[in-house]
Motif scaffolding. Structure first.
Motif, PDB file in Angstrom:
ATOM      1  N   SER A  55      15.277  23.700  22.421  1.00 26.44           N
ATOM      2  CA  SER A  55      16.664  23.480  22.803  1.00 26.44           C
ATOM      3  C   SER A  55      17.644  23.673  21.647  1.00 26.44           C
ATOM      4  O   SER A  55      18.859  23.674  21.862  1.00 26.44           O
ATOM      5  N   ALA A  56      17.146  23.828  20.454  1.00 27.69           N
ATOM      6  CA  ALA A  56      18.012  24.050  19.286  1.00 27.69           C
ATOM      7  C   ALA A  56      17.388  25.114  18.398  1.00 27.69           C
ATOM      8  O   ALA A  56      16.164  25.123  18.182  1.00 27.69           O
ATOM      9  N   THR A  57      18.232  25.990  17.905  1.00 30.12           N
ATOM     10  CA  THR A  57      17.765  27.054  17.009  1.00 30.12           C
ATOM     11  C   THR A  57      18.710  27.170  15.820  1.00 30.12           C
ATOM     12  O   THR A  57      19.878  26.754  15.887  1.00 30.12           O
ATOM     13  N   TYR A  58      18.198  27.749  14.769  1.00 31.80           N
ATOM     14  CA  TYR A  58      18.985  27.953  13.547  1.00 31.80           C
ATOM     15  C   TYR A  58      18.566  29.284  12.945  1.00 31.80           C
ATOM     16  O   TYR A  58      17.385  29.665  12.989  1.00 31.80           O
ATOM     17  N   TYR A  59      19.568  30.005  12.392  1.00 35.18           N
ATOM     18  CA  TYR A  59      19.299  31.324  11.833  1.00 35.18           C
ATOM     19  C   TYR A  59      19.927  31.458  10.454  1.00 35.18           C
ATOM     20  O   TYR A  59      21.009  30.934  10.193  1.00 35.18           O
ATOM     21  N   ALA A  60      19.253  32.208   9.617  1.00 33.48           N
ATOM     22  CA  ALA A  60      19.852  32.600   8.357  1.00 33.48           C
ATOM     23  C   ALA A  60      21.012  33.547   8.645  1.00 33.48           C
ATOM     24  O   ALA A  60      20.994  34.297   9.630  1.00 33.48           O
ATOM     25  N   ASP A  61      22.029  33.518   7.798  1.00 31.77           N
ATOM     26  CA  ASP A  61      23.193  34.367   8.001  1.00 31.77           C
ATOM     27  C   ASP A  61      22.805  35.842   8.075  1.00 31.77           C
ATOM     28  O   ASP A  61      23.416  36.618   8.807  1.00 31.77           O
ATOM     29  N   SER A  62      21.779  36.215   7.346  1.00 31.39           N
ATOM     30  CA  SER A  62      21.393  37.619   7.260  1.00 31.39           C
ATOM     31  C   SER A  62      20.820  38.167   8.572  1.00 31.39           C
ATOM     32  O   SER A  62      20.775  39.387   8.752  1.00 31.39           O
ATOM     33  N   VAL A  63      20.389  37.284   9.470  1.00 29.19           N
ATOM     34  CA  VAL A  63      19.777  37.761  10.712  1.00 29.19           C
ATOM     35  C   VAL A  63      20.496  37.261  11.965  1.00 29.19           C
ATOM     36  O   VAL A  63      20.174  37.688  13.073  1.00 29.19           O
ATOM     37  N   ARG A  64      21.448  36.365  11.785  1.00 25.45           N
ATOM     38  CA  ARG A  64      22.135  35.794  12.950  1.00 25.45           C
ATOM     39  C   ARG A  64      22.798  36.890  13.752  1.00 25.45           C
ATOM     40  O   ARG A  64      23.474  37.759  13.214  1.00 25.45           O
ATOM     41  N   GLY A  65      22.572  36.859  15.064  1.00 27.94           N
ATOM     42  CA  GLY A  65      23.139  37.877  15.942  1.00 27.94           C
ATOM     43  C   GLY A  65      22.219  39.061  16.158  1.00 27.94           C
ATOM     44  O   GLY A  65      22.460  39.879  17.054  1.00 27.94           O
ATOM     45  N   ARG A  66      21.176  39.179  15.348  1.00 33.26           N
ATOM     46  CA  ARG A  66      20.227  40.293  15.488  1.00 33.26           C
ATOM     47  C   ARG A  66      18.829  39.803  15.874  1.00 33.26           C
ATOM     48  O   ARG A  66      18.112  40.495  16.587  1.00 33.26           O
ATOM     49  N   PHE A  67      18.463  38.636  15.398  1.00 30.58           N
ATOM     50  CA  PHE A  67      17.125  38.093  15.672  1.00 30.58           C
ATOM     51  C   PHE A  67      17.250  36.924  16.649  1.00 30.58           C
ATOM     52  O   PHE A  67      18.255  36.204  16.658  1.00 30.58           O
ATOM     53  N   THR A  68      16.198  36.734  17.449  1.00 23.61           N
ATOM     54  CA  THR A  68      16.153  35.618  18.392  1.00 23.61           C
ATOM     55  C   THR A  68      14.793  34.943  18.321  1.00 23.61           C
ATOM     56  O   THR A  68      13.763  35.613  18.466  1.00 23.61           O
ATOM     57  N   ILE A  69      14.810  33.652  18.113  1.00 22.17           N
ATOM     58  CA  ILE A  69      13.568  32.887  18.091  1.00 22.17           C
ATOM     59  C   ILE A  69      13.390  32.190  19.433  1.00 22.17           C
ATOM     60  O   ILE A  69      14.368  31.751  20.046  1.00 22.17           O
ATOM     61  N   SER A  70      12.159  32.109  19.886  1.00 22.95           N
ATOM     62  CA  SER A  70      11.859  31.404  21.128  1.00 22.95           C
ATOM     63  C   SER A  70      10.427  30.874  21.042  1.00 22.95           C
ATOM     64  O   SER A  70       9.677  31.251  20.137  1.00 22.95           O
ATOM     65  N   ARG A  71      10.092  30.010  21.983  1.00 23.72           N
ATOM     66  CA  ARG A  71       8.739  29.453  21.966  1.00 23.72           C
ATOM     67  C   ARG A  71       8.251  29.220  23.387  1.00 23.72           C
ATOM     68  O   ARG A  71       9.052  29.008  24.306  1.00 23.72           O
ATOM     69  N   ASP A  72       6.942  29.239  23.537  1.00 27.60           N
ATOM     70  CA  ASP A  72       6.303  28.949  24.804  1.00 27.60           C
ATOM     71  C   ASP A  72       5.311  27.817  24.540  1.00 27.60           C
ATOM     72  O   ASP A  72       4.213  28.055  24.009  1.00 27.60           O
ATOM     73  N   ASN A  73       5.693  26.615  24.901  1.00 26.89           N
ATOM     74  CA  ASN A  73       4.844  25.460  24.623  1.00 26.89           C
ATOM     75  C   ASN A  73       3.614  25.406  25.521  1.00 26.89           C
ATOM     76  O   ASN A  73       2.693  24.644  25.246  1.00 26.89           O
ATOM     77  N   THR A  74       3.601  26.190  26.588  1.00 27.49           N
ATOM     78  CA  THR A  74       2.419  26.209  27.442  1.00 27.49           C
ATOM     79  C   THR A  74       1.322  27.093  26.846  1.00 27.49           C
ATOM     80  O   THR A  74       0.153  26.960  27.199  1.00 27.49           O
ATOM     81  N   ARG A  75       1.734  27.991  25.939  1.00 30.06           N
ATOM     82  CA  ARG A  75       0.770  28.927  25.341  1.00 30.06           C
ATOM     83  C   ARG A  75       0.660  28.754  23.835  1.00 30.06           C
ATOM     84  O   ARG A  75      -0.060  29.496  23.184  1.00 30.06           O
ATOM     85  N   ASN A  76       1.405  27.788  23.291  1.00 31.23           N
ATOM     86  CA  ASN A  76       1.385  27.532  21.842  1.00 31.23           C
ATOM     87  C   ASN A  76       1.764  28.782  21.034  1.00 31.23           C
ATOM     88  O   ASN A  76       1.088  29.145  20.062  1.00 31.23           O
ATOM     89  N   ILE A  77       2.831  29.426  21.450  1.00 29.21           N
ATOM     90  CA  ILE A  77       3.269  30.637  20.766  1.00 29.21           C
ATOM     91  C   ILE A  77       4.759  30.512  20.423  1.00 29.21           C
ATOM     92  O   ILE A  77       5.550  30.038  21.235  1.00 29.21           O
ATOM     93  N   VAL A  78       5.110  30.974  19.245  1.00 29.16           N
ATOM     94  CA  VAL A  78       6.510  31.130  18.861  1.00 29.16           C
ATOM     95  C   VAL A  78       6.748  32.614  18.611  1.00 29.16           C
ATOM     96  O   VAL A  78       5.898  33.303  18.064  1.00 29.16           O
ATOM     97  N   TYR A  79       7.920  33.082  19.043  1.00 29.83           N
ATOM     98  CA  TYR A  79       8.254  34.497  18.939  1.00 29.83           C
ATOM     99  C   TYR A  79       9.466  34.690  18.030  1.00 29.83           C
ATOM    100  O   TYR A  79      10.306  33.800  17.894  1.00 29.83           O
TER     101      TYR A  79
END
Length: 125
Positions: A55-79
């Motif tokens: 529900s909360a994400t944080y990005y370095a200035d160098s990648v904000r707007g270009r990279f997206t982090i997400s996670r699937d807790n049912t599969r134990n994966i972060v993308y």
């Protein structure tokens, strides 16, 4: 405990790549997950962070707007979805886990409990 990053490779400038990190051996859905990177001759830097629920994400200035982090807790994966990549995104990318999303408003400049192996990302011109 294992954190296994994958999905790296070579991509052209302006292209996209999706990194994955599969976790095991700890309570994945109780931990914040982060991506870091280290380019040759440079210090490791934080890229992105997501809290335990996603529900909360944080990005370095160098990648904000270009990279997206997400996670699937049912599969134990972060993308990490990397779009509009630049040559300066070339680095080894690592995933890390910690019980805390931030510490005194420090998101990356702090200790993380678990670290994984890296995956190489190379952006070609």
């Amino acid at each position: 405990v294992q954190l296994q990053a994958s999905g790296g490779g070579m991509v052209q400038v302006g292209g996209s790549l999706r990194l994955s990190c599969v976790a095991s051996g700890f309570s994945f859905d109780s931990y914040a997950l982060a991506w870091f990177r280290q380019a040759p001759g440079k210090e490791r830097e934080g890229v992105s962070l997501i809290n335990f629920r996603g529900s909360a994400t944080y990005y370095a200035d160098s990648v904000r707007g270009r990279f997206t982090i997400s996670r699937d807790n049912t599969r134990n994966i972060v993308y990490l979805q990397m779009d509009s990549v630049k040559p300066e995104d070339t680095a080894i990318y690592f995933c890390a886990a910690d019980r805390w999303y931030s510490s005194d408003n420090h998101y990356f400049d702090r200790s993380y409990e678990y670290w994984g192996q890296g995956t190489q990302v190379t952006v070609s011109t």
